[in-house]
Design an enzyme around this catalytic site. Structure first.
Site, PDB file in Angstrom:
ATOM      1  N   ASN A 174       0.721  -1.152   0.214  1.00 10.57           N
ATOM      2  CA  ASN A 174      -0.056   0.154   0.164  1.00 10.57           C
ATOM      3  C   ASN A 174       0.879   1.372  -0.054  1.00 10.57           C
ATOM      4  O   ASN A 174       0.247   2.305  -0.385  1.00 10.57           O
ATOM      5  CB  ASN A 174      -0.852  -0.018   1.405  1.00 10.57           C
ATOM      6  CG  ASN A 174      -0.242  -0.247   2.509  1.00 10.57           C
ATOM      7  OD1 ASN A 174       0.357  -1.066   2.665  1.00 10.57           O
ATOM      8  ND2 ASN A 174      -0.440   0.564   3.372  1.00 10.57           N
TER       9      ASN A 174
ATOM     10  N   CYS B 171      -2.466   5.167   8.065  1.00  9.13           N
ATOM     11  CA  CYS B 171      -2.207   4.735   9.312  1.00  9.13           C
ATOM     12  C   CYS B 171      -1.025   5.147  10.099  1.00  9.13           C
ATOM     13  O   CYS B 171      -1.001   5.577  11.243  1.00  9.13           O
ATOM     14  CB  CYS B 171      -2.149   3.161   9.578  1.00  9.13           C
ATOM     15  SG  CYS B 171      -3.059   2.347   8.314  1.00  9.13           S
TER      16      CYS B 171
END
Ligand SMILES: *Cc1c(COP(=O)(O)O)cnc(C)c1O
Length: 388
Positions: free
Chosen positions: A153, A329
Site C-alpha cells: 500500500n 495509518c
C-alpha cells in the site's frame, strides 16, 4: 479544476455514482434483514446478498460459498490469520509473513505471538520484493500459513503470487494474501494463483467504507477457519452479525465495475503514473523512486525528496493537493515508515518521502498541475534553507 486535487487513492476512494445508485433501494424499500428469510422482506434482502456474493466470487474465479462478508480488510486479515491458526492447531503453530505487510497483518501476527504462536517476518530487498527462496527456507513442517500481501500500500511493489502459492502448497502450508491494493488494479484469479485465503475491501475500489470480504477456499483443500465474532452464526458460522446489505450490494457493484474497466484503466493510469513519476524525477533535483521500477502498481508513486520534510511539503500544498507521507495509518504517528525501513532506508529517507496515488477520476491536467506544484514548492522550501 476543483482544488485540492485528491492524490491519495491508496488510502480510500470516492464511491462511484453507479455504486451509490445500486445501493439506494437497500436503505429504504428493501431494508430487510437478510437472515430473516421466512418473510418477503428478509427473503428479498437475502436474495440481494447472495447475488452480490455470486458477483464478487465470479470476479476472482471463486465460488459464492467461498466469500465471507466482513467490515473491511482489517477484519478479513484478522479473521484469516487468527481463524486459520486457531482452527489448525493440530497441524502446527507457525506463521510466515513479511516485514512490509499492512499493520492489519503485522499487528495480528504480533497478537498471535503473544498467544504462543511462532512467527517469521521475512525481509525484503531494496525494492520491496520478498525472495520466494526465503519463503521456501522459512517454511517448516509446523507451518500452517504463509501470508504475503499482493501489492504494497505504500510503495506498490507486487508480489510473485503464483510462485508463492506453489511454494506454500509444496510444503503443505496455506497461502493467504492481503489483496486490498491489488484488487481492481491487476487481474486476480484465485485458482490460477493458488490463493487459499484473500482479504479485500470495498472502499479502495470505489465502493462504500465499512465492508469487505475474505475469500476462503472450500475445495482442494477445504480451509478450516475459527470465527472471531460469535453470535447468530451468519456467513456459514464464520462471521456472526447482521450483514450490511446495502454495503455488500455496493461492494459487488464496485467489483463488477472494476473488472469491466480493468484493462482500460490499467492503460490510462500507468501512462498517468509514469508521467507523474517522471515529472517529479525530472523536475526535482535528487528525487528518487522508492519501490520497484516495473514490478509495481503504476498508479502508486512513492518518491524521496532529499532534505525536504514530507510533513512540511504536505502542509505547504494542502490547499492545492491532498497526498500523504505513506500509509493513512502512519500519517498520524511521528514514526518512520516500517516499509521504507524494511527496504533498508534510514528514518531520514522516510521523513523525506511522499506517496502519491492516482485513481479513476484523475485527469492528465491534474497530473500536470500536481507535478508543477510539487516542483515549485520543493524549490521554494529548499531556497529558504540554503539562503541563510
Ligand atoms: C486499506 C488497507 C487495509 C485495511 O482495509 P480496511 O477496509 O480499511 O480495514 C488492509 N490492507 C491493505 C493493504 C490496505 O491497503
Amino acid at each position: 479544476m476543483k482544488l485540492p486535487i485528491y492524490l491519495d487513492y491508496n488510502a480510500t476512494t470516492p464511491v462511484d455514482p453507479r455504486v451509490v445508485e445500486a445501493m439506494m433501494p437497500f436503505f429504504t424499500d428493501t431494508f430487510g434483514n437478510s437472515a430473516s428469510i421466512d418473510h418477503q422482506h428478509g427473503a428479498y434482502a437475502s436474495e440481494a446478498v447472495e447475488k452480490a456474493r455470486a458477483t464478487i466470487a465470479a470476479t476472482i474465479n471463486a465460488r459464492p460459498e467461498e466469500i465471507i462478508f466482513t467490515s473491511g480488510a482489517t477484519e478479513s486479515d484478522n479473521l484469516a490469520l487468527i481463524g486459520v491458526m486457531e482452527a489448525n492447531e493440530d497441524r502446527g503453530d507457525h506463521l510466515v509473513t513479511c516485514r512490509t505487510e499492512h499493520p492489519a497483518v503485522l499487528e495480528t501476527a504480533t497478537y498471535l505471538q503473544k498467544r504462543g504462536k511462532r512467527v517469521v517476518y521475512l525481509d525484503v530487498d531494496s525494492t520491496g520484493l520478498v525472495d520466494p527462496d526465503a519463503i521456501k527456507r522459512a517454511i517448516t513442517n509446523r507451518t500452517v500459513l504463509v501470508s504475503i500481501m499482493s501489492a504494497n500500500n505504500e510503495i506498490g511493489t507486487l508480489a510473485p503470487l503464483a510462485e508463492i502459492g506453489s511454494i506454500a502448497h509444496e510444503r503443505a502450508a496455506l497461502f493467504h494474501t492481503d489483496a486490498t491494493q491489488a484488487i481492481g488494479k491487476i487481474e486476480i484469479d484465485v485458482q490460477k494463483l493458488g490463493i487459499d485465503l484473500m482479504s479485500f475491501s470495498s472502499h479502495k475500489i470505489y465502493g462504500p467504507k465499512g465492508v469487505g470480504a475474505l475469500y476462503v477456499r472450500r475445495r482442494n483443500p477445504f480451509v478450516r477457519l475459527s470465527p472471531l465474532l460469535h453470535g447468530g452464526g451468519h456467513e456459514r458460522g464464520v462471521r456472526s452479525g447482521t450483514v450490511n446489505v446495502a454495503g455488500v450490494v455496493g461492494f459487488a457493484a464496485a467489483m463488477d465495475l472494476a473488472k469491466r474497466q480493468l484493462r482500460s484503466e490499467q492503460r490510462r493510469l500507468s501512462a498517468l503514473g509514469e508521467r507523474l513519476l517522471n515529472g517529479i524525477l525530472d523536475g526535482v533535483e535528487g528525487a528518487q523512486l522508492n519501490g520497484h521500477v516495473s514490478q509495481r502498481l503504476a498508479h502508486c508513486v512513492n518518491v524521496h525528496i532529499a532534505g525536504v520534510e514530507n510533513k512540511a511539503l504536505i502542509v505547504a500544498l494542502r490547499e492545492r493537493l491532498s497526498f500523504s507521507a505513506g500509509s493513512a495509518c502512519a500519517t498520524s504517528k511521528a514514526e518512520a515508515s516500517h516499509v521504507l525501513l524494511a527496504l533498508g532506508y534510514d528514518a531520514a529517507r522516510s521523513y523525506g518521502s511522499i506517496r502519491l496515488s492516482i485513481g479513476h477520476p484523475t485527469t492528465e491536467l491534474d497530473v500536470k498541475y500536481a507535478v508543477d506544484e510539487i516542483v515549485a514548492t520543493v524549490a521554494s522550501i529548499r531556497s529558504k534553507f540554503t539562503r541563510v
